[in-house]
Design an enzyme around this catalytic site. Structure first.
Site, PDB file in Angstrom:
ATOM      1  N   LYS A 140      -5.356  -0.039  15.725  1.00  0.00           N
ATOM      2  CA  LYS A 140      -6.074   0.646  14.658  1.00  0.00           C
ATOM      3  C   LYS A 140      -7.229   1.492  15.205  1.00  0.00           C
ATOM      4  CE  LYS A 140      -3.610  -0.694  11.181  1.00  0.00           C
ATOM      5  NZ  LYS A 140      -2.722   0.313  10.522  1.00  0.00           N
ATOM      6  N   ASP A 166      12.914   3.704  11.574  1.00  0.00           N
ATOM      7  CA  ASP A 166      11.836   3.135  12.370  1.00  0.00           C
ATOM      8  C   ASP A 166      10.978   4.274  12.916  1.00  0.00           C
ATOM      9  OD1 ASP A 166      10.214   1.826  14.167  1.00  0.00           O
ATOM     10  OD2 ASP A 166      11.829   1.200  15.514  1.00  0.00           O
ATOM     11  N   LEU A 189       0.817  -1.215   0.000  1.00  0.00           N
ATOM     12  CA  LEU A 189       0.000   0.000   0.000  1.00  0.00           C
ATOM     13  C   LEU A 189       0.844   1.256   0.000  1.00  0.00           C
ATOM     14  CD1 LEU A 189      -2.949  -0.725   2.460  1.00  0.00           C
ATOM     15  CD2 LEU A 189      -3.147   0.071   0.106  1.00  0.00           C
ATOM     16  N   THR A 209      -1.627  -7.366   0.047  1.00  0.00           N
ATOM     17  CA  THR A 209      -0.252  -6.975   0.328  1.00  0.00           C
ATOM     18  C   THR A 209       0.428  -8.107   1.094  1.00  0.00           C
ATOM     19  OG1 THR A 209      -0.679  -5.973   2.502  1.00  0.00           O
ATOM     20  CG2 THR A 209      -1.009  -4.569   0.554  1.00  0.00           C
ATOM     21  N   ASP A 257      10.854   3.560   4.867  1.00  0.00           N
ATOM     22  CA  ASP A 257      10.614   2.142   5.135  1.00  0.00           C
ATOM     23  C   ASP A 257      11.770   1.620   5.986  1.00  0.00           C
ATOM     24  OD1 ASP A 257       8.559  -0.012   3.674  1.00  0.00           O
ATOM     25  OD2 ASP A 257      10.350  -0.928   4.553  1.00  0.00           O
ATOM     26  N   TYR A 269      -3.574  -5.656  17.009  1.00  0.00           N
ATOM     27  CA  TYR A 269      -3.744  -4.885  15.767  1.00  0.00           C
ATOM     28  C   TYR A 269      -5.048  -4.101  15.781  1.00  0.00           C
ATOM     29  CZ  TYR A 269      -4.030  -4.196  10.647  1.00  0.00           C
ATOM     30  OH  TYR A 269      -4.135  -3.667   9.378  1.00  0.00           O
ATOM     31  N   ASN A 276       1.533   4.838   7.131  1.00  0.00           N
ATOM     32  CA  ASN A 276       1.125   3.529   6.628  1.00  0.00           C
ATOM     33  C   ASN A 276       1.892   2.377   7.271  1.00  0.00           C
ATOM     34  OD1 ASN A 276      -0.017   1.665   4.391  1.00  0.00           O
ATOM     35  ND2 ASN A 276       2.201   1.486   4.136  1.00  0.00           N
TER      36      ASN A 276
END
Length: 319
Positions: A184, A81, A25, A214, A44, A180, A108
């Protein structure tokens, strides 16, 4: 399948950071922002494991940035990071030092360490919360400082856009992802708080719940086959990136504090939780029996396992 040519460059002259943009993504989002004219800092950490394991590598970020430059855009790679406070500071500073200012932040970056709540370790909980929720906060914090200082110097609002990444795991629940789903959900709270705090500076903050094929979702969508005829996969990240481009643009100045679900050619706007029913105590306070008399029949009449989500919009079924 080739990308459609841009009819305009609504992000020309603007600079964006996209975290976790070495793959999936984030890479699609970085490419779309560049296609729309933005300078892009591609962040990244480059670890090979979707659980955050393995040695960090600059290769994924460098590859995305090189692809953008080869297509005629401007991009700089950053290995870092975002869950580390000082590395997040350095990321924002890199954008400012390289391109003069920061205008767009797309958060992201994330990892998965799935486990049922009764089996999850403390480290599995802490690590996912750290990367997703703290990572979103860290970059937002330093971007907000930058925009606040610019607005004060300019004597008025500036162009600032934050696009955060939430998930349907928060909206509808995900039994094997308590870490997770919690992260979120926290990101949505961070987004709405930020939207209120920064609106006077001209900054908007919105969150998306994307569904795409992904590295992180390869198990979830294992049963969905990619089309063999060359048409765009319904789960392709390229279905998500145009919405990110729109939210990053001047056209979306009136969109703030929103949560949008996006996948496969669909965008759905999620409402904030609303009161579904209300009961008043017959006296000063409810007794146990009085609560039993109103709540038990109310919940008995509702579908089993109903969540806050609009299941008909998300295409989910009650389990």
């Amino acid at each position: 399948m080739g990308e459609p040519a841009a009819q305009s460059a609504p992000l020309a002259g603007l600079t964006a950071i996209v975290t976790g943009a070495g793959r999936g993504l984030g890479r699609a989002e970085a490419r779309e922002l560049a296609r729309l004219g933005a300078n892009v800092v591609v962040n990244d950490f480059g670890q090979p494991g979707r659980d955050g394991s393995g040695e960090a590598s600059a290769a994924p970020a460098e590859e995305t940035a090189a692809g953008i430059r080869a297509a005629g855009g401007r991009a700089t790679a950053h290995l870092g990071d975002v869950a580390d406070f000082e590395q997040a500071r350095a990321l924002v500073q890199l954008a400012v030092d390289t391109y003069g200012q920061l205008d767009i932040l797309v958060n992201n970056a994330g990892i998965l360490r799935d486990r049922m709540v009764f089996s999850m370790s403390e480290d599995e909980w802490d690590t996912v919360i750290r990367v997703h929720l703290k990572g979103h906060f860290n970059t937002t914090h330093f971007a907000a400082i930058h925009w606040r200082e610019r607005a004060k110097a300019a004597g008025g609002p500036v162009h600032g856009r934050i696009v955060n990444t939430s998930s349907e795991a928060f909206l509808a629940g995900s039994a094997g992802q308590p870490n997770y789903a919690a992260a979120k959900g926290g990101i949505v709270g961070l987004t709405t708080s930020t939207a209120l705090a920064l609106a006077k500076y001209g900054v908007t903050a919105n969150a998306i719940c994307p569904r795409a094929r992904t590295r992180m979702t390869e198990d979830v969508f294992a049963g969905f086959q990619e089309p063999a005829d060359g048409t765009l996969d319904v789960l392709a990240p390229e279905h998500v990136s145009p919405l990110v481009g729109y939210l990053a643009s001047p056209a979306a100045a009136g969109v703030n504090g929103q949560l949008l679900v996006v996948h496969g050619g669909m965008v759905a706007i999620a409402e904030r939780p609303r009161i579904a029913a209300k009961f008043d105590a017959p006296h000063e306070a409810f007794s146990f029996d009085e609560l039993d008399a109103v709540l038990t029949p109310y919940y008995a009449a509702r579908p089993p396992n109903e969540t806050f989500a609009a299941a008909e919009v998300l295409g989910l079924k009650h389990g």
